[in-house]
Design an enzyme around this catalytic site. Structure first.
Site, PDB file in Angstrom:
ATOM      1  N   SER A 252       5.682 -38.417 -71.774  1.00  8.27           N
ATOM      2  CA  SER A 252       4.716 -37.793 -72.670  1.00  8.27           C
ATOM      3  C   SER A 252       5.392 -36.722 -73.496  1.00  8.27           C
ATOM      4  CB  SER A 252       3.596 -37.162 -71.846  1.00  8.27           C
ATOM      5  OG  SER A 252       4.152 -36.112 -71.066  1.00  8.27           O
ATOM      6  N   LYS A 253       4.889 -36.551 -74.693  1.00  6.84           N
ATOM      7  CA  LYS A 253       5.524 -35.607 -75.605  1.00  6.84           C
ATOM      8  C   LYS A 253       5.404 -34.172 -75.115  1.00  6.84           C
ATOM      9  CE  LYS A 253       1.581 -35.006 -78.669  1.00  6.84           C
ATOM     10  NZ  LYS A 253       0.993 -35.180 -79.984  1.00  6.84           N
ATOM     11  N   ARG A 254       4.494 -33.918 -74.204  1.00  8.80           N
ATOM     12  CA  ARG A 254       4.369 -32.560 -73.667  1.00  8.80           C
ATOM     13  C   ARG A 254       5.566 -32.187 -72.822  1.00  8.80           C
ATOM     14  NH1 ARG A 254      -1.550 -30.803 -72.273  1.00  8.80           N
ATOM     15  NH2 ARG A 254      -0.298 -28.939 -71.945  1.00  8.80           N
ATOM     16  N   LYS A 255       6.195 -33.196 -72.223  1.00 10.50           N
ATOM     17  CA  LYS A 255       7.291 -32.883 -71.314  1.00 10.50           C
ATOM     18  C   LYS A 255       8.649 -33.313 -71.852  1.00 10.50           C
ATOM     19  CE  LYS A 255       4.392 -32.851 -67.289  1.00 10.50           C
ATOM     20  NZ  LYS A 255       3.881 -33.595 -66.154  1.00 10.50           N
ATOM     21  N   ASN A 256       8.644 -34.239 -72.784  1.00 10.02           N
ATOM     22  CA  ASN A 256       9.882 -34.859 -73.223  1.00 10.02           C
ATOM     23  C   ASN A 256       9.697 -35.240 -74.686  1.00 10.02           C
ATOM     24  OD1 ASN A 256      12.407 -36.083 -72.546  1.00 10.02           O
ATOM     25  ND2 ASN A 256      11.482 -36.670 -70.602  1.00 10.02           N
TER      26      ASN A 256
END
Ligand code: GLU
Ligand code: ZN
Length: 497
Positions: A252-256
């Site tokens: 997910s873009k929140r983490k990566n």
């Protein structure tokens, strides 16, 4: 019958590495079998689909060398290849299903459906449509449609029994029909849902093999039923393991960073990214790690696809990229550097930022270094400020990152309004509020204008720098949880849509 595969990305947001991963496997599979690879655009969600995002998908896939044999921009025998242009086709098939008693018109209001769901949840049952409109009288249905009553079309699902189908990697999979919802096939606005569109399109476009993410496995019974209702032959299916964050959650873009553009801008080579994505789900028979997509085509064997949850690991990707760079001749290396950043297009984006600020051309380099390459690594001292405590610095960085994660468009006005509102809510002077962001983004307290920098760097890279700044400040897990809560409490006041 010759092999035909496809990907069907939705044009919402930045082009995703998960799309490239699926595209690679579909492309390789088709080429290995001497078949064709189709690109279809799933833009039935009209509110979220954009033409820019579609174009970005085309550009990203071409940059990776994954050309398609048929698609919206190149045409083909079974077009159009944009679902929004195929409404009439789906409507006709939906009518056929209703006529044959395999689907029905449903007039239920949102309020009623919410009540049903709440009651099922309270009784700890699987939440699903309760069949309320299943046996409406045909005349009444016609009368209400003619009167303009809002309605959807839902598919019939057997009340009992189970669905068994074959996944090429998993063998027989069985799911009881009691877990399958009477899926909406056509929405109130006349647009098909994914489930109707995917079945109709895969059939009409002659798709023989579906390779897609394992998150679709539980939807297969709906598709099996639709193929049966239409009397069509179902394509073979391969559900690939999804890419994962280092903590094993779905990438997910929140983490990566997830956008292909991010990796391109970071100087990851297309062949290295492709090679890396190949390794995420497959291995060469001789286990060697470095290979091209053409070598993968030649050696492809679907039984070597692995089912484990592959972790998208930045360090491994960098290592692999380094192997490619070192294998280049000096000429080739120079050409790649020029392609990457020191080309006219990229420079053009920088010129407006520096035009009024330099006297000698050499002044340019220290001004734009953090935009062209990595910024310096940060220490807690970099964030010392006369008006801000550490807690406030951390709050600004955390809340800005959290808000950026929710922002749908990456545009100057949106970024600016959001930041102003955040500063106000946190009761900070705008100037003071901006300080931690300047440091996080550029590594300096003074740099080119912040919002220009954010736009130039793009969403993924900007977010990655904010995440890295929070790491540099040694924010603990406990602190983060507290910050997540305080952000959640204020999020509704922010201009996010
Ligand atoms: N739009 C869907 C996705 O990108 C397509 C799924 C499929 O390939 O059937 O996940
Ligand atoms: Zn209903």
């Amino acid at each position: 019958m010759s092999v035909r595969t496809r990907i069907a990305p939705s044009p919402t947001g930045d082009p995703h590495v998960g799309t490239a991963y699926m595209a690679l496997f579909n492309w390789v599979f088709a080429k290995h079998h001497g078949g064709e690879f189709v690109l279809r655009i799933e833009d039935t969600d009209q509110a979220r689909s954009t033409a820019e995002s579609e174009q970005a998908i085309f550009n990203a896939l071409r940059w990776l060398g994954l050309e398609w044999d048929a698609g919206p921009d190149v045409g083909g025998p079974d077009g159009p290849y944009r679902q929004s242009e195929r409404r009439e086709i789906y409507a006709e098939y939906a009518r056929q299903l209703v006529r044959d008693g395999h689907a029905f018109v449903c007039f239920c209001t949102k309020e009623r459906l919410d009540q049903v769901r709440a009651a099922q949840q309270a009784a700890k049952q699987t939440t699903r449509y309760d069949g309320h409109c299943l046996n409406l009288d045909a005349d009444e249905v016609s009368r209400r449609i003619a009167a303009g009553d809002e309605h959807v079309i839902r598919m019939c699902v057997p009340e009992q029994g189970e669905c068994t189908f074959t996944d090429q990697l998993r063998g027989a999979v069985t799911i009881p029909y009691s877990q399958i919802d009477m899926q909406v096939l056509v929405k109130a606005d006349g647009m098909p849902t994914y489930h109707l569109a995917v079945v109709v399109d895969d059939h009409l476009m002659g798709i023989t093999h579906i390779l897609r993410g394992e998150d679709w496995l539980n939807s297969v019974p709906k598709h099996v039923l639709l193929y049966e209702y239409f009397g069509w032959r179902m394509p073979a299916m391969v559900h690939l393991p999804l890419l994962r964050n280092p903590d094993s959650s779905k990438l997910s873009k929140r983490k990566n960073p997830t956008s292909i553009t991010y990796y391109r801008d970071e100087g990851i080579l297309p062949e290295a990214l492709i090679n890396y994505l190949a390794l995420m789900g497959w291995s060469m028979p001789d286990e060697r790690e470095i290979f091209s997509k053409e070598e993968m085509v030649a050696a492809f064997d679907e039984t070597r696809i692995s089912l484990g949850g592959p972790i998208f690991d930045q360090t491994k990707l960098s290592w692999l990229n380094g192997q490619y760079l070192r294998s280049f001749s000096e000429d080739e290396f120079a050409r790649r550097v020029a392609d990457w950043m020191l080309n006219e297009d990229k420079l053009r984006g920088l010129i407006p930022l520096v035009h009024e600020r330099v006297e000698r051309l050499s002044d340019l380099v220290p001004l734009v270094d953090y935009l062209v390459g990595a910024r310096k690594s940060l220490t807690p001292e970099d964030f010392n400020h006369k008006n801000l405590q550490r807690e406030q610095v951390v709050m600004v960085l955390h809340h800005t990152l959290a808000a950026f994660d929710l922002l749908r468009r990456w545009q100057r006005d949106d970024l600016f309004n959001l930041s102003q509102q955040l500063a106000e809510t946190l009761q900070l002077k705008f100037r003071d509020f901006l300080f931690p962001l300047f440091v996080a983004i550029s590594g300096r307290s003074v740099s080119l204008p912040l919002f220009d920098s954010l736009l130039f760097l793009g969403a993924d890279l900007s977010r990655a720098r904010l995440r890295d700044a929070l790491e540099a400040l040694n924010v603990s897990g406990k602190e983060r949880k507290r910050l997540d809560k305080s952000f959640a409490a204020m999020a509704s006041e922010l201009p996010l849509e």
